[in-house]
Design a protein around this motif. Structure first.
Motif, PDB file in Angstrom:
ATOM      1  N   ASP A 251     -16.258   9.365 -61.513  1.00 13.43           N
ATOM      2  CA  ASP A 251     -15.498  10.470 -60.912  1.00 13.43           C
ATOM      3  C   ASP A 251     -14.071  10.108 -60.520  1.00 13.43           C
ATOM      4  O   ASP A 251     -13.334  10.929 -59.994  1.00 13.43           O
ATOM      5  CB  ASP A 251     -16.238  11.005 -59.680  1.00 13.43           C
ATOM      6  CG  ASP A 251     -16.561   9.900 -58.680  1.00 13.43           C
ATOM      7  OD1 ASP A 251     -15.989   8.799 -58.808  1.00 13.43           O
ATOM      8  OD2 ASP A 251     -17.395  10.139 -57.789  1.00 13.43           O
ATOM      9  N   GLY A 252     -13.666   8.851 -60.755  1.00 12.85           N
ATOM     10  CA  GLY A 252     -12.297   8.447 -60.458  1.00 12.85           C
ATOM     11  C   GLY A 252     -12.004   8.196 -58.994  1.00 12.85           C
ATOM     12  O   GLY A 252     -10.844   8.002 -58.613  1.00 12.85           O
ATOM     13  N   THR A 253     -13.034   8.167 -58.145  1.00 16.17           N
ATOM     14  CA  THR A 253     -12.817   7.906 -56.717  1.00 16.17           C
ATOM     15  C   THR A 253     -12.612   6.412 -56.492  1.00 16.17           C
ATOM     16  O   THR A 253     -13.072   5.584 -57.279  1.00 16.17           O
ATOM     17  CB  THR A 253     -14.008   8.398 -55.885  1.00 16.17           C
ATOM     18  OG1 THR A 253     -15.215   7.752 -56.352  1.00 16.17           O
ATOM     19  CG2 THR A 253     -14.167   9.900 -55.990  1.00 16.17           C
ATOM     20  N   PRO A 254     -11.918   6.028 -55.409  1.00 15.99           N
ATOM     21  CA  PRO A 254     -11.670   4.615 -55.143  1.00 15.99           C
ATOM     22  C   PRO A 254     -12.968   3.828 -54.992  1.00 15.99           C
ATOM     23  O   PRO A 254     -13.939   4.313 -54.412  1.00 15.99           O
ATOM     24  CB  PRO A 254     -10.881   4.643 -53.827  1.00 15.99           C
ATOM     25  CG  PRO A 254     -10.267   5.992 -53.782  1.00 15.99           C
ATOM     26  CD  PRO A 254     -11.250   6.918 -54.432  1.00 15.99           C
ATOM     27  N   ALA A 255     -12.974   2.616 -55.528  1.00 19.67           N
ATOM     28  CA  ALA A 255     -14.119   1.716 -55.398  1.00 19.67           C
ATOM     29  C   ALA A 255     -13.760   0.638 -54.382  1.00 19.67           C
ATOM     30  O   ALA A 255     -12.877  -0.178 -54.613  1.00 19.67           O
ATOM     31  CB  ALA A 255     -14.474   1.098 -56.740  1.00 19.67           C
ATOM     32  N   GLU A 256     -14.430   0.670 -53.257  1.00 20.30           N
ATOM     33  CA  GLU A 256     -14.113  -0.234 -52.151  1.00 20.30           C
ATOM     34  C   GLU A 256     -14.931  -1.516 -52.242  1.00 20.30           C
ATOM     35  O   GLU A 256     -16.062  -1.529 -52.715  1.00 20.30           O
ATOM     36  CB  GLU A 256     -14.390   0.464 -50.819  1.00 20.30           C
ATOM     37  CG  GLU A 256     -14.025  -0.372 -49.593  1.00 20.30           C
ATOM     38  CD  GLU A 256     -14.308   0.357 -48.287  1.00 20.30           C
ATOM     39  OE1 GLU A 256     -13.974  -0.201 -47.226  1.00 20.30           O
ATOM     40  OE2 GLU A 256     -14.859   1.481 -48.340  1.00 20.30           O
ATOM     41  N   ASN A 257     -14.310  -2.616 -51.752  1.00 16.15           N
ATOM     42  CA  ASN A 257     -14.980  -3.912 -51.605  1.00 16.15           C
ATOM     43  C   ASN A 257     -15.510  -4.453 -52.939  1.00 16.15           C
ATOM     44  O   ASN A 257     -16.576  -5.041 -53.000  1.00 16.15           O
ATOM     45  CB  ASN A 257     -16.120  -3.822 -50.589  1.00 16.15           C
ATOM     46  CG  ASN A 257     -16.477  -5.196 -50.040  1.00 16.15           C
ATOM     47  OD1 ASN A 257     -15.616  -6.066 -49.900  1.00 16.15           O
ATOM     48  ND2 ASN A 257     -17.742  -5.396 -49.724  1.00 16.15           N
ATOM     49  N   VAL A 258     -14.757  -4.249 -53.998  1.00 14.22           N
ATOM     50  CA  VAL A 258     -15.086  -4.836 -55.299  1.00 14.22           C
ATOM     51  C   VAL A 258     -14.377  -6.185 -55.391  1.00 14.22           C
ATOM     52  O   VAL A 258     -13.163  -6.274 -55.214  1.00 14.22           O
ATOM     53  CB  VAL A 258     -14.640  -3.929 -56.456  1.00 14.22           C
ATOM     54  CG1 VAL A 258     -14.899  -4.610 -57.793  1.00 14.22           C
ATOM     55  CG2 VAL A 258     -15.371  -2.595 -56.388  1.00 14.22           C
ATOM     56  N   GLU A 259     -15.143  -7.227 -55.659  1.00 18.12           N
ATOM     57  CA  GLU A 259     -14.537  -8.559 -55.755  1.00 18.12           C
ATOM     58  C   GLU A 259     -13.912  -8.747 -57.136  1.00 18.12           C
ATOM     59  O   GLU A 259     -14.550  -8.526 -58.164  1.00 18.12           O
ATOM     60  CB  GLU A 259     -15.581  -9.647 -55.520  1.00 18.12           C
ATOM     61  CG  GLU A 259     -14.961 -11.054 -55.508  1.00 18.12           C
ATOM     62  CD  GLU A 259     -15.980 -12.146 -55.326  1.00 18.12           C
ATOM     63  OE1 GLU A 259     -16.020 -12.746 -54.222  1.00 18.12           O
ATOM     64  OE2 GLU A 259     -16.744 -12.409 -56.280  1.00 18.12           O
ATOM     65  N   LEU A 260     -12.663  -9.176 -57.138  1.00 16.65           N
ATOM     66  CA  LEU A 260     -11.924  -9.422 -58.372  1.00 16.65           C
ATOM     67  C   LEU A 260     -11.490 -10.878 -58.415  1.00 16.65           C
ATOM     68  O   LEU A 260     -11.235 -11.498 -57.379  1.00 16.65           O
ATOM     69  CB  LEU A 260     -10.696  -8.517 -58.464  1.00 16.65           C
ATOM     70  CG  LEU A 260     -10.925  -7.005 -58.342  1.00 16.65           C
ATOM     71  CD1 LEU A 260      -9.587  -6.286 -58.288  1.00 16.65           C
ATOM     72  CD2 LEU A 260     -11.764  -6.495 -59.491  1.00 16.65           C
ATOM     73  N   THR A 261     -11.382 -11.403 -59.611  1.00 20.55           N
ATOM     74  CA  THR A 261     -10.874 -12.761 -59.820  1.00 20.55           C
ATOM     75  C   THR A 261      -9.478 -12.690 -60.413  1.00 20.55           C
ATOM     76  O   THR A 261      -9.237 -11.917 -61.341  1.00 20.55           O
ATOM     77  CB  THR A 261     -11.790 -13.554 -60.757  1.00 20.55           C
ATOM     78  OG1 THR A 261     -13.077 -13.705 -60.149  1.00 20.55           O
ATOM     79  CG2 THR A 261     -11.222 -14.945 -61.038  1.00 20.55           C
ATOM     80  N   VAL A 262      -8.585 -13.497 -59.883  1.00 19.60           N
ATOM     81  CA  VAL A 262      -7.213 -13.575 -60.392  1.00 19.60           C
ATOM     82  C   VAL A 262      -6.999 -14.954 -61.004  1.00 19.60           C
ATOM     83  O   VAL A 262      -7.269 -15.980 -60.359  1.00 19.60           O
ATOM     84  CB  VAL A 262      -6.181 -13.352 -59.272  1.00 19.60           C
ATOM     85  CG1 VAL A 262      -4.762 -13.393 -59.841  1.00 19.60           C
ATOM     86  CG2 VAL A 262      -6.436 -12.037 -58.561  1.00 19.60           C
TER      87      VAL A 262
END
Length: 330
Positions: free
Chosen positions: A99-110
């Protein structure tokens, strides 16, 4: 006669009692035997095993997670200078695919450049999390190297798993990570030796040195000039080159760029014209101590309808490549 009848009666009664007793015993025994058969039947009936539990692989779990997410690069900082912080962070937006809503607390690797030898870059990793708006920011540490590379940001997972690593690359986003040299104002010298098609060095003039000087000045290098010590450059020994350059340059320049430009493919006739390929092997020395600041190998191919235009085109392209490499390499 009466006595006989009594005895007969007693005998008959006893016989009847014996028959009843035997019949009862037989019935109990048969009942016991049936019970034992039933018990054996129950014991021998095989148990029906439940179906084995099917577990998802690590890749399946990771794929399910990222299929529900969408990453978008929001902003990236402008290039900075070696030893100076980037002016702004790298920013990404994580949303739910449904639905395109914000996804909170998703862990990302940089993954970002931290060091290099010649042009082989080594990367560091940090973890960041998206906030309530789905935004995650990465502010790199002050860069210690000059480099022209990229930052990769993707959903965290086991990158030792080749399938997961491939999926992460497709799901992630990238941005230019550009750090220019901090020696633009420090002054330098250039000593490139051109080679002829027959493989012999050209000792009286270096077009490649002049072309590189022009391109470096366009990029903002100042106090740069050509210097000539062909014999030492041809030797290929950096210590020999440094020993010859030190008395001539002294402390007026911070670095020395030297190397050779040879034909990898001589001028060759092709359909519609001519072509050739040049190869440059270039080293940048620190004039303080003779250490290697940077080394690169570049090739350039040019084609033209006229054979006399091919070599100038190849040399011009090669000079641009070397200047760009030095700009992001020193």
């Amino acid at each position: 006669m009466k006595l006989y009848k009594r005895v007969l009666a007693l005998t008959t009664a006893a016989a009847s009692l014996l028959i009843i007793s035997c019949g009862t015993t037989s019935s109990v025994t048969e009942a016991n035997e049936v019970t034992e058969v039933q018990q054996e039947s129950v014991t021998e009936t095989p148990e029906v095993s439940s179906p084995e539990t099917v577990t998802s692989s690590d890749y399946d779990l990771y794929k399910n997670k990222i299929d529900g997410l969408s990453l978008k690069l929001v902003s990236a900082p402008k290039p900075t200078t070696k030893g100076r912080a980037f002016p702004s962070p790298f920013s990404v937006k994580v949303t739910k695919s449904a639905d395109g809503t914000p996804a909170e607390n998703v862990e990302l690797t940089v993954q970002y450049p931290v060091s290099k030898k010649d042009e082989v870059v080594q990367y560091g990793e940090v973890k960041i999390n998206s906030n309530a708006n789905g935004t995650a920011n990465f502010t790199p540490p002050v860069p210690k190297i000059a480099v022209n590379d990229t930052v990769m940001i993707f959903p965290s997972g086991d990158m030792t798993n080749e399938d997961i690593a491939a999926a992460a690359k497709l799901a992630g986003v990238s941005a230019a990570y550009q750090v220019r040299t901090n020696l633009l104002q420090s002054g330098g010298c250039i000593a490139l030796v051109d080679y002829a098609q027959n493989g012999t060095p050209i000792t009286n003039n270096s077009v490649s040195s002049s072309n590189l000087l022009t391109e470096m000045m366009k990029k903002g290098f100042v106090r740069v000039g050509n210097i000539d010590f062909t014999k030492e450059v041809i030797s290929g020994n950096k210590d020999t080159v440094y020993a010859a350059a030190k008395p001539m340059i002294g402390t007026s320049s911070a670095y020395l760029i030297f190397g050779t430009v040879k034909y990898e493919q001589v001028i060759t006739q092709i359909d519609g014209g001519y072509t050739c390929t040049l190869l440059a092997d270039v080293t940048c020395l620190n004039m303080k101590d003779g250490s290697v600041l940077y080394h690169t190998v570049k090739t350039a191919t040019a084609s033209d309808a006229k054979d006399w235009n091919v070599l100038p085109k190849a040399r011009s392209e090669l000079a641009k490549q070397i200047a760009d490499a030095v700009y992001y390499g020193l």
